[in-house]
Design an enzyme around this catalytic site. Sequence first.
Site, mmCIF file in Angstrom:
data_model
loop_
_atom_site.group_PDB
_atom_site.id
_atom_site.type_symbol
_atom_site.label_atom_id
_atom_site.label_comp_id
_atom_site.label_asym_id
_atom_site.label_seq_id
_atom_site.Cartn_x
_atom_site.Cartn_y
_atom_site.Cartn_z
ATOM 1 N N CYS A 126 60.087 42.420 26.993
ATOM 2 C CA CYS A 126 58.830 43.166 26.909
ATOM 3 C C CYS A 126 58.721 43.804 25.537
ATOM 4 O O CYS A 126 59.692 44.359 25.018
ATOM 5 C CB CYS A 126 58.787 44.243 27.993
ATOM 6 S SG CYS A 126 57.280 45.244 27.982
ATOM 7 N N HIS A 168 53.516 39.807 34.746
ATOM 8 C CA HIS A 168 54.058 40.810 33.823
ATOM 9 C C HIS A 168 52.949 41.689 33.257
ATOM 10 O O HIS A 168 53.057 42.925 33.251
ATOM 11 C CB HIS A 168 54.813 40.092 32.698
ATOM 12 C CG HIS A 168 55.451 40.996 31.699
ATOM 13 N ND1 HIS A 168 56.819 41.091 31.539
ATOM 14 C CD2 HIS A 168 54.920 41.848 30.776
ATOM 15 C CE1 HIS A 168 57.094 41.966 30.583
ATOM 16 N NE2 HIS A 168 55.953 42.439 30.098
ATOM 17 N N GLU A 169 51.878 41.052 32.774
ATOM 18 C CA GLU A 169 50.813 41.825 32.134
ATOM 19 C C GLU A 169 50.000 42.630 33.146
ATOM 20 O O GLU A 169 49.613 43.768 32.872
ATOM 21 C CB GLU A 169 49.898 40.902 31.327
ATOM 22 C CG GLU A 169 50.595 40.169 30.190
ATOM 23 C CD GLU A 169 51.390 41.080 29.269
ATOM 24 O OE1 GLU A 169 50.983 42.240 29.059
ATOM 25 O OE2 GLU A 169 52.427 40.638 28.755
ATOM 26 N N HIS A 172 51.774 45.794 34.053
ATOM 27 C CA HIS A 172 51.593 46.876 33.072
ATOM 28 C C HIS A 172 50.408 47.760 33.436
ATOM 29 O O HIS A 172 50.447 48.984 33.234
ATOM 30 C CB HIS A 172 51.363 46.296 31.673
ATOM 31 C CG HIS A 172 52.607 46.073 30.874
ATOM 32 N ND1 HIS A 172 53.495 47.092 30.581
ATOM 33 C CD2 HIS A 172 53.107 44.961 30.289
ATOM 34 C CE1 HIS A 172 54.489 46.608 29.856
ATOM 35 N NE2 HIS A 172 54.283 45.320 29.666
#
Length: 214
Positions: A126, A168-169, A172
Site C-alpha cells: 500500500c 483494496h481501493e 480505503h
Amino acid sequence: MAPPSDRTPLAEQVEELLAADGPLPIVAAGDPVLRRGAEPFDGQLEPALLARFVEALRVTMHAAPGVGLAAPQVGVPLRIAVIEDPAPVPEEVRLARGRAPQPFRVLVNPSYEPVGTARAAFFEGCLSVPGWQAVVARHAEVRLRAHDERGRAVDEVFTGWPARIVQHETDHLDGILYLDRAELRSLSSNEAMAQRWAQPTPQEAAQALGFELP
C-alpha cells in the site's frame, strides 16, 4: 472539536491541494483520515474541479508508482478512487495471480460484494504503508457497483488481480487498510520480499514464516 483542517469545505481543501504542481503528497498510516469512512460524493466538487482532482490522483498514482489510489490517501475524505494497471509482469506471474491489464478508470461511491466463495492469497502492499508487504486473502471474484466521473453507472464483475485492486481501493474508502485483513506473520519488508519471496505465489513464505493459506 474537530481540527480546523477538518472543518474546511472539501472544495476548498481540494483547491489548496491542487495549488501546487506535480504529484500530491500521499498520507501515511497513522493519519486519522485513513481510518474514517469517506463521505459519499454528491457534488461537493463542481465538474471542473472534480476533473482536476481526478487528474491529480492519476498523476500521483503513476508517480508513486501504484495501481490504485483513493482520495483519503491524499487527505480528501471523499468516496473517490482511481485504478490503472498496465500489468508488466512475467507470464508465470500473470497466470498465477490472474493479473490482466486494466485501463485507467475512476470509481465514484464504489461498493463490492463477493461472487462465489473462492478466495486467493497473495502479498499486497500500500502506498500509505511504504516499505512493507503482507499476504492478504481476498475474494477471488467480486461484483463492483459504482459511478464514473461523469455519473455513469458501473456494474461489473472483476476476477483475479483486478478484483484485488478493486477491494483494496474500496476498503480505503471505508477506513480499512490492507493490514487489517492481512496475515501478520507474513509481514515482510520490501528488501525481504526482493530477496526471499519474489515467487509468483506465497506458498514458500507460508511454510517458512508459519501461516496458513486459504
